[in-house]
Structures are given as structure tokens and as C-alpha cells.
Design an enzyme around this catalytic site. Structure first.
Site, PDB file in Angstrom:
ATOM      1  CB  SER A 118      -0.990   0.005   1.159  1.00  0.00           C
ATOM      2  OG  SER A 118      -0.326  -0.226   2.371  1.00  0.00           O
ATOM      3  CG  ASP A 162       5.366   0.481   6.084  1.00  0.00           C
ATOM      4  OD1 ASP A 162       6.402   0.094   6.659  1.00  0.00           O
ATOM      5  OD2 ASP A 162       4.237   0.040   6.349  1.00  0.00           O
TER       6      ASP A 162
HETATM    7  C1  GLA Z   1       3.469  -1.541   9.601  1.00  0.00           C
HETATM    8  C2  GLA Z   1       3.309  -0.030   9.677  1.00  0.00           C
HETATM    9  C3  GLA Z   1       4.640   0.662  10.012  1.00  0.00           C
HETATM   10  C4  GLA Z   1       5.313   0.016  11.218  1.00  0.00           C
HETATM   11  C5  GLA Z   1       5.328  -1.498  11.086  1.00  0.00           C
HETATM   12  C6  GLA Z   1       5.851  -2.162  12.319  1.00  0.00           C
HETATM   13  O1  GLA Z   1       4.264  -1.874   8.501  1.00  0.00           O
HETATM   14  O2  GLA Z   1       2.820   0.484   8.460  1.00  0.00           O
HETATM   15  O3  GLA Z   1       4.407   2.035  10.221  1.00  0.00           O
HETATM   16  O4  GLA Z   1       4.705   0.418  12.406  1.00  0.00           O
HETATM   17  O5  GLA Z   1       4.052  -2.028  10.799  1.00  0.00           O
HETATM   18  O6  GLA Z   1       7.182  -1.865  12.521  1.00  0.00           O
END
Ligand code: GLA
Length: 376
Positions: A118, A162
Site C-alpha cells: 500500500s 513504510d
Molecule cells: C506496519 C506499519 C509501520 C510500522 C510497522 C511495524 O508496517 O505500516 O508504520 O509500524 O508495521 O514496525
């Protein structure tokens, strides 16, 4: 370019951009605690081609779903297209007069595997719309815009890792990100030079209640920070951990705090090991991170625990689940020539446990968001 780009329908396009998925080497659930993370970009990416329209309307076609969705910004868009509409919304909120566009999206980032498919859509759509509008928005500030789309439009209360990884990662490097200051360091991560490799195992465990559990972890951390009277758990130093834990009555909260504080330190230790050229030393830190996620943060599932144990038994230097949890992928640090043996060991363990066979692939750190010179 990943194979996704080759699947874009024939243009013409005014702009084509690619944004990758990511794996996180270490630093899990630390981002929304203002802590440290160390992701790198996958060679798998989402490619978005855009053509400017002369009216404020957006039409998006997705190769994955075969659907076309059209919106004009007045209605709330649901489903996969919300990631696109969310970016239009976030850009408008930031004061940009976003041009209308016809967009085509293809991707080879596995979805639902915790590899940030995403964020890859958000970051590539953002890059295309900024390009079409002629807006000069530095890469460094783009992750916040994409995160706003995810948090406020899509409604997932994620941190900034991310979108930062998908935007800012560099080939051959891991991205050391301070999620408070947003300072970054590109840490050289050339495993092949040391005869090593990262094997990614997609556990294919069905994600259940992911958003609710994620939000609950986040709430616990914020609540603990309030009780401890610090802005965020990042402010609890490792040598103050025992004293901090003693101030918390709730056992679950104590576990969550212990994970976050020790995990931040493991990121710093990992960066130090990589800076000193000792990638093998990262292995035990990865394995400790996994134990912490299993025992203290309680976000692993039997499939990922099985993958980690099997990889370690087969000689991996370290292994851990990567991403938000409750399924998704495991990373194993292995001697390059042991990849096939470790993969076979994990497959065998899955077969014995009666799990769906996993997917596995070897990754090298790839490039973050980049423009594609598209002839077509
Ligand atoms: C998901 C969230 C991130 C982070 C990870 C855990 O990927 O989108 O922001 O918190 O989990 O590290």
C-alpha cells in the site's frame, strides 16, 4: 526496473514513476514511538503511469484487480483505490492544486504479505501527481504526505516507516531513520561482498484482526508514555528501563514497553555492526528482535515462529519476522550458498506442521521512488 513496469498498458503517459515495497531489517513497532527503524527497498515495485486531464477528475486502472475507478474528490473512495484518492486528498490538504489525471497502476509487490504494497502505491501515485502538477516537493517531505493519506484517509494508524522506505531507500543500502527528527543515514548494506544473503520467506499466514491489534499496541505504547511522563517511549533509555517498568502496574504494558525500548537499542547496535563492516553480527540481533516480538509484543503467529526456528536450525545467522505482524514475512540472514538449504528446511517444517507452503526469495536492497523513462 522491476517486471511491473513492463506490464503497464501502452501510453502515452506524461509521467511514469516506480516505488518499491520494503522489508525492515530491524526496528519493529518503533516508528510510532518516535524511535529508530532500518528498512531497505525490495526489487519489487509498483509502477504508476499518469496522463494529465484538463478537469479535476481522477480515473485509476489497476492491473491487479482489472478495475477502473473514477472519483472527483467530493466522495469518499473505498477499497484499493482509497490509497490513490487518499493521496489526492492529502495533496489538496497541503494546499496543492492537484491536476486531474488518468492513472494506470501495475505492481509486483506481493500484497497482504507485510511488504508495504500500500505504501508503494501511495508513494508512486504521489510522485506522478507531483510531476504532472510541476510541484517541487523534496523527497524528504513526501513520506509525511503519503502517511497522511494512509492515516487520515484510509484510516490505518501506521507510523512513517513504510512511506519513508518506499520513497527514500537507495540501492545497496539500508535506510537508518530516526522517526522523531526524520534524520536519515544511508547505511551500506552489501551482503554479497561478505558472502551473505537475505532470504525472505512469505509465511502466507492469513492476516486476521491486523488493524485492530496494531491500533491496540499503539494505544498501549502511548498510554505507557503518558504514565511514564515522557513524550514517547523512545525517551526511555535502556539503562532506565527497569525503573520505568517498576512504575507500570499493568503486565501487558510492561511487556510492550520492554519490546520498544530494547528494539530501539537493537537498531542502534545493528547500525553499528554494519558501519564496522560486520554484517554477521546482525544475526543475533535479528533473532533477539524476533523473540521480543513473540514474547513481549505478542505479534507473531505459529507460521512465522516456525519459519524462524527452521531457518536458525538450518544455519541462518539470524531470523526474524518483518513488518506489522500477525503473519507476513520472515527475513533470514544466511551464507549466500546456504539459501537453498535454508529454504528447503523451512518448507519441510511447514509441511510437517500442515501449513500452506511458503514462498521464498532472495533480496538485495533496491532503489526507492524513481522516475521511469517510459517509451510507449
Ligand atoms: C506496519 C506499519 C509501520 C510500522 C510497522 C511495524 O508496517 O505500516 O508504520 O509500524 O508495521 O514496525
Amino acid at each position: 526496473m522491476s517486471t511491473a513496469g513492463q506490464r503497464l498498458p501502452e501510453g502515452p503517459y506524461d509521467a511514469v514513476w516506480a516505488s518499491p515495497g520494503r522489508v525492515n531489517l530491524i526496528g519493529e513497532h518503533t516508528d510510532y514511538n518516535d524511535g529508530y527503524v532500518l528498512p531497505f527497498a525490495l526489487p519489487h515495485s509498483t509502477v504508476v503511469g499518469g496522463r494529465r486531464l484538463d478537469r479535476p477528475s481522477w480515473t485509476v486502472w489497476s492491473e491487479q484487480t482489472g478495475e477502473t475507478v473514477t472519483f472527483d474528490g467530493t466522495q469518499k473512495v473505498e477499497g484499493w483505490a482509497a490509497y490513490v484518492a487518499g493521496v489526492v486528498w492529502a495533496l489538496r490538504e497541503a494546499g496543492h492544486d492537484v491536476p486531474g489525471a488518468a492513472l494506470a497502476i501495475t505492481s509486483d509487490v506481493p500484497s497482504g504479505a507485510g511488504l508495504s504494497s500500500s505504501a508503494a502505491i501511495e508513494c508512486a501515485v504521489l510522485a506522478v501527481l507531483l510531476d504532472l502538477g510541476g510541484f517541487d516537493v523534496p523527497m524528504a517531505v513526501r513520506p509525511r504526505l503519503a502517511q497522511r493519506a494512509e492515516n487520515e484517509y484510509v484510516g490505518a494508524p501506521t507510523g512513517i516507516m513504510d512511506q519513508s522506505a518506499s520513497t527514500l531507500c537507495r540501492a545497496g543500502h539500508a535506510l537508518f531513520l530516526d522517526c522523531r527528527s526524520l534524520a536519515t543515514e544511508q547505511v551500506p548494506f552489501d551482503l554479497a561482498a561478505q558472502g551473505l544473503a537475505i532470504l525472505v520467506v512469505d509465511s502466507r499466514a492469513p492476516h486476521a484482526h491486523v488493524t485492530g491489534e496494531y491500533a491496540a499496541r499503539r494505544r498501549d505504547c502511548e498510554e505507557a508514555a503518558k504514565i511514564l511522563d515522557v513524550p514517547a517511549l523512545r525517551d526511555v533509555e535502556p539503562d532506565g528501563l527497569q525503573a520505568a517498568l517498576a512504575r507500570l502496574d499493568d503486565e501487558v504494558m510492561r511487556k510492550r514497553v520492554r519490546h520498544v525500548v530494547t528494539e530501539d537499542q537493537r537498531v542502534l547496535d545493528t547500525v553499528a555492526a554494519l558501519r564496522s563492516g560486520d554484517a554477521r553480527a546482525v544475526g543475533p540481533l535479528m533473532t533477539a528482535s524476533h523473540s521480543s516480538m513473540r514474547e513481549d509484543y505478542e505479534i507473531t503467529v505459529p507460521e512465522v515462529d516456525t519459519a524462524v526456528s527452521a531457518a536458525l536450525r538450518a544455519g541462518a545467522y539470524g531470523a526474524r519476522m518483518t513488518g506489522g505482524g500477525f503473519g507476513g514475512c520472515v527475513l533470514a540472514l544466511v551464507d549466500a550458498e546456504r539459501c537453498a538449504a535454508v529454504e528447503a528446511a523451512v518448507r519441510e517444517a511447514f509441511a510437517e506442521a500442515g501449513f500452506t507452503p511458503p514462498d521464498a526469495f532472495v533480496v538485495t536492497p533496491a532503489e526507492g521512488t524513481h522516475k521511469i523513462d517510459y517509451a510507449g
